[in-house]
Design an enzyme around this catalytic site. Sequence first.
Site, PDB file in Angstrom:
ATOM      1  N   GLU A  56      40.735  33.190   8.954  1.00 14.12           N
ATOM      2  CA  GLU A  56      41.980  34.132   9.222  1.00 14.12           C
ATOM      3  C   GLU A  56      42.030  35.013   8.044  1.00 14.12           C
ATOM      4  O   GLU A  56      42.506  36.139   8.194  1.00 14.12           O
ATOM      5  CB  GLU A  56      43.255  33.297   9.473  1.00 14.12           C
ATOM      6  CG  GLU A  56      43.240  32.553  10.825  1.00 14.12           C
ATOM      7  CD  GLU A  56      42.685  31.064  10.752  1.00 14.12           C
ATOM      8  OE1 GLU A  56      43.196  30.211  11.387  1.00 14.12           O
ATOM      9  OE2 GLU A  56      41.716  30.855   9.689  1.00 14.12           O
ATOM     10  N   ARG A 190      17.725  20.045  10.423  1.00 11.66           N
ATOM     11  CA  ARG A 190      18.349  19.198   9.138  1.00 11.66           C
ATOM     12  C   ARG A 190      19.368  20.120   8.339  1.00 11.66           C
ATOM     13  O   ARG A 190      20.394  19.425   7.953  1.00 11.66           O
ATOM     14  CB  ARG A 190      16.812  19.076   8.075  1.00 11.66           C
ATOM     15  CG  ARG A 190      15.957  18.040   8.713  1.00 11.66           C
ATOM     16  CD  ARG A 190      14.758  18.025   7.466  1.00 11.66           C
ATOM     17  NE  ARG A 190      13.927  16.912   7.862  1.00 11.66           N
ATOM     18  CZ  ARG A 190      12.793  16.716   7.106  1.00 11.66           C
ATOM     19  NH1 ARG A 190      12.719  17.224   6.108  1.00 11.66           N
ATOM     20  NH2 ARG A 190      12.066  15.860   7.547  1.00 11.66           N
ATOM     21  N   LEU A 210      12.976  14.815   2.707  1.00 13.89           N
ATOM     22  CA  LEU A 210      14.153  14.852   3.641  1.00 13.89           C
ATOM     23  C   LEU A 210      14.925  16.069   3.086  1.00 13.89           C
ATOM     24  O   LEU A 210      16.164  15.768   2.980  1.00 13.89           O
ATOM     25  CB  LEU A 210      14.723  13.521   3.262  1.00 13.89           C
ATOM     26  CG  LEU A 210      13.866  12.060   3.938  1.00 13.89           C
ATOM     27  CD1 LEU A 210      14.949  11.162   3.575  1.00 13.89           C
ATOM     28  CD2 LEU A 210      13.586  12.338   5.414  1.00 13.89           C
ATOM     29  N   PRO A 292      11.027   3.896  14.341  1.00 12.05           N
ATOM     30  CA  PRO A 292      11.149   3.464  15.779  1.00 12.05           C
ATOM     31  C   PRO A 292      12.355   2.480  15.645  1.00 12.05           C
ATOM     32  O   PRO A 292      12.921   2.203  16.662  1.00 12.05           O
ATOM     33  CB  PRO A 292       9.893   2.870  16.341  1.00 12.05           C
ATOM     34  CG  PRO A 292       8.972   3.997  15.344  1.00 12.05           C
ATOM     35  CD  PRO A 292       9.492   4.143  14.225  1.00 12.05           C
ATOM     36  N   SER A 297      17.630   0.238  17.096  1.00 12.31           N
ATOM     37  CA  SER A 297      19.177  -0.288  16.562  1.00 12.31           C
ATOM     38  C   SER A 297      20.310   0.705  17.149  1.00 12.31           C
ATOM     39  O   SER A 297      21.197   0.278  17.465  1.00 12.31           O
ATOM     40  CB  SER A 297      19.029  -0.398  15.147  1.00 12.31           C
ATOM     41  OG  SER A 297      18.150  -1.764  14.885  1.00 12.31           O
TER      42      SER A 297
END
Length: 347
Positions: A56, A190, A210, A292, A297
């Site tokens: 805004e 990512r 990563l 995997p 999990s």
Amino acid sequence: MERQNVDQVFMERAFHLAALGREWVSPNPMVGCVIVHDGLIIGEGFHQKYGEAHAEVNAVNSVVNKELLPESTVYVTLEPCSHFGKTPPCADLLIKHKVKKVVVCNLDPFPQVSGNGIKKLQDAGIEVVTGVLATEGEELNKRFFKAQRTGLPYVVIKWAETSDGFVAQKNGNPLAISNTTTNITVHRWRAEEAGILVGTNTVLTDNPQLNARNWPESNNPTRIIIDKNLRINGDFNVFDQKQNTLIYNLHKKQTDENLEFIQINFEEGFLKNMLSDLKNRGINSILVEGGPQIIQSFFEEQLYDEIRVVKSDMVLKEGVSAPKVPSGIPLVKNYSILNDQIFIFTR
């Protein structure tokens, strides 16, 4: 054009603006704002970066002739804030300029706002319309809404597999499965999430960075490593301290520059406790990239919101089997990137 359609047209423009801040505003929501006078846009803006001016403010500042504001309609994708945070309340700004009308897509679930912004505007005599393209607004800010409503981040699980369903060679060694163009897309994924999570084995076998290095001018996610018994040593890329990194483990609590060891109990409920801790640290979304065992999990504890599978045309014949998408999870999108197929599922 009918009034409802007019409102939708300008709100869609606000959505487009809001999405420009996708990689930069977390843990805040993406917000776009359009100011209209006599059917013409006279100002627009979006929340560009966390801690900086809200949509805004940028929209009002872009209006050349501020004298038009009292006869203008403001379209904003999220309820204007009503509290002092890192910036002053946007509701107060709109009241100050005596705008005629405010059209809002979604109410803000953040407890310090949550309807108070709307009430402030109405108490000042400003007409307020809510719920315009509300479903689309929920999709735009699904990460923010999930975190605010549940106390847990939005979880995206991703893996790449061969055409015959393997993610690595038989000995566990990594394998370049997806093509170069797909890898650029993955790095964009990512950059769009606040965190990226892997386990010990992925670091030991892949030594990943990563980060989002293949997506230009991007914001790197926080690296999240589950390393219960601290098997990863300082020679691995995740310890380069070039981006914020969290190591969840059983034994050590320590903080250095861009690197924190977080001691946590690994008994039942560990994943949910970790996710809760991440949300409390301002991490509203994570991309889980493996391996995997960790992915399984998340599946077993139903702690996920979206699954992205990259399937190449490579045939491996034997190797480490890919995870299986849980039954009953609908496929919402399927497209190709050269020889790779992308499948996206959401709960």
